[in-house]
Design a protein around this motif. Structure first.
Motif, PDB file in Angstrom:
ATOM      1  N   PHE A  47     -18.855 -28.394   1.096  1.00  0.00           N
ATOM      2  CA  PHE A  47     -20.232 -28.113   1.468  1.00  0.00           C
ATOM      3  C   PHE A  47     -20.246 -26.899   2.381  1.00  0.00           C
ATOM      4  O   PHE A  47     -19.406 -26.764   3.267  1.00  0.00           O
ATOM      5  N   ILE A  48     -21.211 -26.043   2.172  1.00  0.00           N
ATOM      6  CA  ILE A  48     -21.488 -24.922   3.061  1.00  0.00           C
ATOM      7  C   ILE A  48     -22.951 -25.103   3.441  1.00  0.00           C
ATOM      8  O   ILE A  48     -23.810 -25.157   2.566  1.00  0.00           O
ATOM      9  N   GLN A  49     -23.212 -25.246   4.731  1.00  0.00           N
ATOM     10  CA  GLN A  49     -24.590 -25.517   5.123  1.00  0.00           C
ATOM     11  C   GLN A  49     -25.004 -24.639   6.286  1.00  0.00           C
ATOM     12  O   GLN A  49     -24.232 -24.377   7.204  1.00  0.00           O
ATOM     13  N   TYR A  50     -26.262 -24.200   6.208  1.00  0.00           N
ATOM     14  CA  TYR A  50     -26.905 -23.426   7.257  1.00  0.00           C
ATOM     15  C   TYR A  50     -28.110 -24.234   7.707  1.00  0.00           C
ATOM     16  O   TYR A  50     -28.945 -24.621   6.882  1.00  0.00           O
ATOM     17  N   LEU A  51     -28.192 -24.523   9.006  1.00  0.00           N
ATOM     18  CA  LEU A  51     -29.293 -25.295   9.575  1.00  0.00           C
ATOM     19  C   LEU A  51     -30.001 -24.465  10.623  1.00  0.00           C
ATOM     20  O   LEU A  51     -29.363 -23.683  11.336  1.00  0.00           O
ATOM     21  N   GLU A  52     -31.317 -24.658  10.762  1.00  0.00           N
ATOM     22  CA  GLU A  52     -32.070 -23.955  11.794  1.00  0.00           C
ATOM     23  C   GLU A  52     -33.209 -24.833  12.275  1.00  0.00           C
ATOM     24  O   GLU A  52     -33.781 -25.600  11.505  1.00  0.00           O
ATOM     25  N   GLY A  53     -33.488 -24.751  13.569  1.00  0.00           N
ATOM     26  CA  GLY A  53     -34.553 -25.545  14.157  1.00  0.00           C
ATOM     27  C   GLY A  53     -34.410 -25.593  15.666  1.00  0.00           C
ATOM     28  O   GLY A  53     -33.715 -24.768  16.265  1.00  0.00           O
ATOM     29  N   LYS A  54     -35.060 -26.580  16.279  1.00  0.00           N
ATOM     30  CA  LYS A  54     -34.965 -26.737  17.729  1.00  0.00           C
ATOM     31  C   LYS A  54     -33.522 -27.081  18.097  1.00  0.00           C
ATOM     32  O   LYS A  54     -32.853 -27.850  17.409  1.00  0.00           O
ATOM     33  N   ALA A 114     -10.017 -23.835  -0.288  1.00  0.00           N
ATOM     34  CA  ALA A 114      -9.144 -23.704   0.886  1.00  0.00           C
ATOM     35  C   ALA A 114      -9.486 -22.447   1.680  1.00  0.00           C
ATOM     36  O   ALA A 114      -9.370 -22.434   2.915  1.00  0.00           O
ATOM     37  N   GLN A 115      -9.931 -21.392   0.994  1.00  0.00           N
ATOM     38  CA  GLN A 115     -10.293 -20.156   1.689  1.00  0.00           C
ATOM     39  C   GLN A 115     -11.483 -20.350   2.622  1.00  0.00           C
ATOM     40  O   GLN A 115     -11.643 -19.615   3.579  1.00  0.00           O
ATOM     41  N   LEU A 116     -12.304 -21.338   2.353  1.00  0.00           N
ATOM     42  CA  LEU A 116     -13.461 -21.597   3.205  1.00  0.00           C
ATOM     43  C   LEU A 116     -13.046 -22.145   4.566  1.00  0.00           C
ATOM     44  O   LEU A 116     -13.826 -22.119   5.508  1.00  0.00           O
ATOM     45  N   PHE A 117     -11.818 -22.631   4.664  1.00  0.00           N
ATOM     46  CA  PHE A 117     -11.345 -23.220   5.911  1.00  0.00           C
ATOM     47  C   PHE A 117     -10.331 -22.334   6.615  1.00  0.00           C
ATOM     48  O   PHE A 117      -9.759 -22.713   7.625  1.00  0.00           O
ATOM     49  N   ASP A 118     -10.112 -21.122   6.087  1.00  0.00           N
ATOM     50  CA  ASP A 118      -9.235 -20.158   6.746  1.00  0.00           C
ATOM     51  C   ASP A 118      -9.910 -19.606   7.989  1.00  0.00           C
ATOM     52  O   ASP A 118     -11.136 -19.573   8.083  1.00  0.00           O
ATOM     53  N   ASN A 119      -9.098 -19.146   8.925  1.00  0.00           N
ATOM     54  CA  ASN A 119      -9.648 -18.502  10.127  1.00  0.00           C
ATOM     55  C   ASN A 119      -9.938 -17.040   9.824  1.00  0.00           C
ATOM     56  O   ASN A 119      -9.129 -16.358   9.196  1.00  0.00           O
ATOM     57  N   PRO A 127     -16.322 -16.022   3.859  1.00  0.00           N
ATOM     58  CA  PRO A 127     -16.983 -16.051   2.549  1.00  0.00           C
ATOM     59  C   PRO A 127     -18.183 -16.993   2.505  1.00  0.00           C
ATOM     60  O   PRO A 127     -19.142 -16.731   1.787  1.00  0.00           O
ATOM     61  N   ALA A 128     -18.156 -18.082   3.271  1.00  0.00           N
ATOM     62  CA  ALA A 128     -19.292 -19.006   3.275  1.00  0.00           C
ATOM     63  C   ALA A 128     -20.541 -18.324   3.815  1.00  0.00           C
ATOM     64  O   ALA A 128     -21.628 -18.503   3.284  1.00  0.00           O
ATOM     65  N   LEU A 129     -20.393 -17.530   4.864  1.00  0.00           N
ATOM     66  CA  LEU A 129     -21.554 -16.824   5.412  1.00  0.00           C
ATOM     67  C   LEU A 129     -22.047 -15.758   4.452  1.00  0.00           C
ATOM     68  O   LEU A 129     -23.250 -15.528   4.335  1.00  0.00           O
ATOM     69  N   ASN A 133     -25.813 -15.696   3.136  1.00  0.00           N
ATOM     70  CA  ASN A 133     -26.614 -14.469   3.300  1.00  0.00           C
ATOM     71  C   ASN A 133     -27.146 -13.977   1.959  1.00  0.00           C
ATOM     72  O   ASN A 133     -28.264 -13.500   1.874  1.00  0.00           O
ATOM     73  N   ASN A 134     -26.350 -14.104   0.911  1.00  0.00           N
ATOM     74  CA  ASN A 134     -26.798 -13.699  -0.412  1.00  0.00           C
ATOM     75  C   ASN A 134     -28.015 -14.513  -0.837  1.00  0.00           C
ATOM     76  O   ASN A 134     -28.975 -13.979  -1.379  1.00  0.00           O
ATOM     77  N   TYR A 135     -27.993 -15.814  -0.567  1.00  0.00           N
ATOM     78  CA  TYR A 135     -29.110 -16.647  -0.980  1.00  0.00           C
ATOM     79  C   TYR A 135     -30.328 -16.454  -0.085  1.00  0.00           C
ATOM     80  O   TYR A 135     -31.452 -16.597  -0.550  1.00  0.00           O
TER      81      TYR A 135
END
Length: 139
Positions: A47-54, A114-119, A127-129, A133-135
């Motif tokens: 899962f790649i998730q972006y959340l926004e709010g208070k 696995a690349q999503l969990f690399d530093n 890559p997740a960001l 950003n693309n979406y």
């Protein structure tokens, strides 16, 4: 001012399309109630998730996600504050991403989960960001 937070996690067990639909339905309802908007991308068991709010609502939700047994390896990849929402119209936008789509967006020949969990040195290299950003641009 809104807080935003992006994270990646791995599924802890096999998730079916029906499981995803149920998760999205419940998340959209809860997020609307607490005025959280965002985007969820599902990519080969991650899962790649972006959340926004208070701020308090984001922190509370992220803590629940980190403790949720459906997730493992929950990793925050970016957070901060913004004057406006990126997903103001979406309590939870969703995309089930395929490898060929990731290649088109990111230029990675074989993006593996696995690349999503690399530093990465800076969050913008992650890559997740880049996927999120693309979406944001295409919604």
């Amino acid at each position: 001012m809104f807080k935003y937070l992006a994270y990646v996690s791995r599924q802890s067990h096999v998730i079916t399309d029906n499981d995803l639909k149920e998760l999205l339905s419940k998340s959209r309802t809860r997020n609307s109630e607490i005025e959280i908007t965002g985007m969820l991308i599902y990519f080969h068991g991650s899962f790649i998730q972006y959340l926004e709010g208070k701020e308090g609502n984001i922190d509370s939700l992220y803590n629940k996600i980190a403790e949720d047994r459906r997730h493992q390896s929950v990793t925050e990849i970016d957070s901060g504050f913004s004057k406006k929402r990126a997903f103001s119209e979406w309590s939870m936008a969703f995309k089930k991403l395929q490898k060929d789509e990731a290649f088109e967006i990111l230029g990675y020949k074989d993006l593996e989960t696995a690349q999503l969990f690399d530093n990465y040195q800076t969050p913008d290299e992650h890559p997740a960001l880049n996927l999120l950003n693309n979406y944001v641009k295409n919604l």
